[in-house]
Motif scaffolding. Structure first.
Motif, PDB file in Angstrom:
ATOM      1  N   GLU A   1      33.799 -12.689   0.511  1.00  0.00           N
ATOM      2  CA  GLU A   1      33.970 -11.075   0.542  1.00  0.00           C
ATOM      3  C   GLU A   1      32.882 -10.048  -0.001  1.00  0.00           C
ATOM      4  O   GLU A   1      32.749  -9.358   0.540  1.00  0.00           O
TER       5      GLU A   1
ATOM      6  N   CYS B   1      30.445  -9.959   2.840  1.00  0.00           N
ATOM      7  CA  CYS B   1      30.764  -8.949   3.838  1.00  0.00           C
ATOM      8  C   CYS B   1      30.609  -7.288   3.275  1.00  0.00           C
ATOM      9  O   CYS B   1      30.356  -6.502   4.112  1.00  0.00           O
TER      10      CYS B   1
ATOM     11  N   ILE C   1      35.363  -6.099   5.689  1.00  0.00           N
ATOM     12  CA  ILE C   1      36.415  -7.012   5.193  1.00  0.00           C
ATOM     13  C   ILE C   1      37.813  -6.513   5.734  1.00  0.00           C
ATOM     14  O   ILE C   1      38.626  -7.388   5.779  1.00  0.00           O
TER      15      ILE C   1
ATOM     16  N   PHE D   1      38.223  -8.824   8.794  1.00  0.00           N
ATOM     17  CA  PHE D   1      37.969 -10.229   8.722  1.00  0.00           C
ATOM     18  C   PHE D   1      39.069 -10.919   8.955  1.00  0.00           C
ATOM     19  O   PHE D   1      40.425 -10.867   8.739  1.00  0.00           O
TER      20      PHE D   1
ATOM     21  N   LYS E   1      38.173 -15.393   2.449  1.00  0.00           N
ATOM     22  CA  LYS E   1      37.206 -14.646   1.788  1.00  0.00           C
ATOM     23  C   LYS E   1      36.771 -14.713   0.316  1.00  0.00           C
ATOM     24  O   LYS E   1      35.859 -14.483  -0.205  1.00  0.00           O
TER      25      LYS E   1
END
Length: 366
Positions: free
Chosen positions: A317, A320, A328, A331, A350
Motif C-alpha cells: 500500500e 502504491c 490504491i 488495486f 496491499k
C-alpha cells in the motif's frame, strides 16, 4: 524576568543541588520547569515559527540530512565535495550565514543535504542564529554532526547539549513508559522494574508541574525524570546521527584506529575526499531506506529508478501511495519477486511487507 533568565536560574540551582535519592524530588521538579521553559523557546508565542529568512528550505527527495557543527569544521567543503554544490568555503569562521541545500543520488535515492550555519554555544537559548538552525535540524531524517578530529569530544558534548535542549534525541529510542491521562482517580504508578530515580512522590510532582493530577504511569525500565518529562511533553524528535570526524589527514594511523572503534563515527577528510565510501554506506544504513523496483506488465523491471520507501513503511500500500495516491483505489493484487516472498513471483495483497530490492507489478481491477 525573561525566559532565558529563568532558564539560567534553574540551571544554576540544579548545578548547586547534590544528586542523591533525597534530592530526586526537588531535581525532578526543576527538570520539569526547565523543559516547559525550553518549550517556550522552541515554539515562541505568536506561532510565527523560527525559520527566518534563508532557513526555510523546501523538502525534496527521499530523505533529508542536516550538517550540524561549530564554525570552520569543514561542513561546506564536505557538502561541496559530496554534492558538487558550491557552498562558500573560507578559512575563517561564520562563512555560511544561511541554509545551503544540495542533493546527492545514492543507490537510486535522492537525498537532500543541508549545510546549516555553524552552531555556537548557547544556541538553544537564542544566541547567534542557533534557534533557526536547530529548527531546521528537527525536520531532517538524519543528522551529520561534523567535528574537527583534533577537538572532537569537547565539541561533541556541547553540540549534543544544544540539540538536546531543543528536544532532539540522537541515536535513542522513545522511552518505554506508559502514560495515560484520565478524568479522576489520582496518579497511579505501576513499576515493573526497580527504580533508582523515580518514585510516586517524584512522579506526582513532575505531573503536577504540568497541571496533571489524574494519570496512569507505567515504568517498564529504570527510567529517569528526563525520560518521563519527554513522554509528557510529547514533542521530542528521535533521530539517527552520524558523527563525522573531519581532517583525519592531521592525525596518525594509530589515532585513526582508535576513532574507528567509536560508535556512530566515520572519520573522513572532506578536503581530500578520503573515506567517502564508508560515509555513504553508513548514511544508507542509518536512513533505513528500501528500494523497490517497478515492473510494467510484459516488460523488464526498471532497475534505474527505484521507488524509495522506509523500513517502517514498506507495505505494498505504501508503494502504491508513493507512485500515485489514486493507484490504491484500483488495486486488485500485486505480483512480487524478491526476498519477501516464497514463490517467484507471488500474488500478495496491499498489506504485504516488502524487502529491499523487491520487484513489484501492480494488477488493477478491470
Amino acid at each position: 524576568m525573561s525566559v532565558l533568565q529563568k532558564i539560567a536560574e534553574i540551571e544554576a540551582e540544579m548545578n548547586r543541588t547534590q544528586k542523591n535519592k533525597a534530592t530526586s524530588y526537588h531535581l525532578g521538579l526543576l527538570k520539569a520547569r526547565l523543559a516547559k521553559l525550553r518549550r517556550e523557546l522552541i515554539t515562541p508565542k505568536g506561532g510565527g515559527g523560527v525559520a527566518g529568512e534563508g532557513f526555510d528550505v523546501a523538502k525534496t527527495g527521499d530523505a533529508r540530512i542536516g550538517f550540524v557543527g561549530f564554525p570552520s569544521v569543514g561542513k561546506s567543503t564536505l557538502l561541496t565535495n559530496l554534492a558538487g554544490v558550491y557552498s562558500e568555503v573560507a578559512a575563517y569562521e561564520f562563512t555560511t550565514l544561511t541554509t545551503v541545500p544540495g542533493v546527492i543520488k545514492y543507490k537510486g535515492a535522492k537525498i537532500q543535504l543541508l549545510d546549516l550555519p555553524g552552531i555556537i554555544e548557547g544556541a538553544k537559548d537564542g544566541k547567534g542564529r542557533g534557534r533557526q538552525v536547530i529548527a531546521v535540524a528537527r525536520t531532517c531524517s538524519l543528522i551529520f554532526i561534523v567535528l574537527d578530529v583534533l577537538k572532537p569530544l569537547q565539541h561533541k558534548n556541547l553540540l549534543e547539549y544544544e540539540l538536546e535542549g531543543f528536544g532532539i534525541r540522537l541515536n535513542k529510542t522513545p522511552p518505554n513508559i506508559g502514560f495515560r491521562k484520565k478524568d479522576k482517580g489520582g496518579v497511579n504508578l505501576n513499576v515493573l522494574v526497580a527504580q533508582s530515580e523515580l518514585d510516586l512522590e517524584t512522579v506526582r510532582a513532575i505531573l503536577a508541574e504540568y497541571k496533571i493530577h489524574n494519570a496512569d504511569v507505567t515504568l517498564r525500565y529504570d527510567a529517569s525524570a528526563e525520560d518521563l518529562i519527554d513522554v509528557i511533553e510529547g514533542n521530542r524528535i528521535y533521530m539517527p546521527c552520524i558523527y563525522i570526524l573531519n581532517k583525519i589527514d592531521q592525525i596518525s594511523i594509530e589515532e585513526l584506529d582508535i576513532i574507528y572503534k567509536i560508535p556512530h563515527c566515520v572519520p573522513i577528510s572532506a578536503h581530500h575526499k578520503w573515506n567517502f565510501d564508508d560515509l555513504l554506506e553508513k548514511l544508507w544504513e542509518y536512513l533505513k531506506l528500501v528500494r523497490i523496483y517497478t515492473k510494467p506488465r510484459g516488460q523488464l523491471p526498471d532497475y534505474d529508478s527505484p521507488v524509495i520507501l522506509t523500513q517502517e513503511r514498506c507495505a505494498v500500500e505504501d508503494f502504491c501511495m508513493k507512485i500515485h495516491k489514486t493507484l490504491i483505489k484500483d488495486f486488485k493484487i500485486a505480483l512480487v519477486w524478491g526476498s519477501s516472498v516464497k514463490h517467484q513471483p507471488q500474488r500478495v495483497g496491499k498489506d504485504h511487507q516488502l524487502n529491499d530490492e523487491d520487484v513489484v507489478q501492480i494488477i488493477k481491477r478491470v
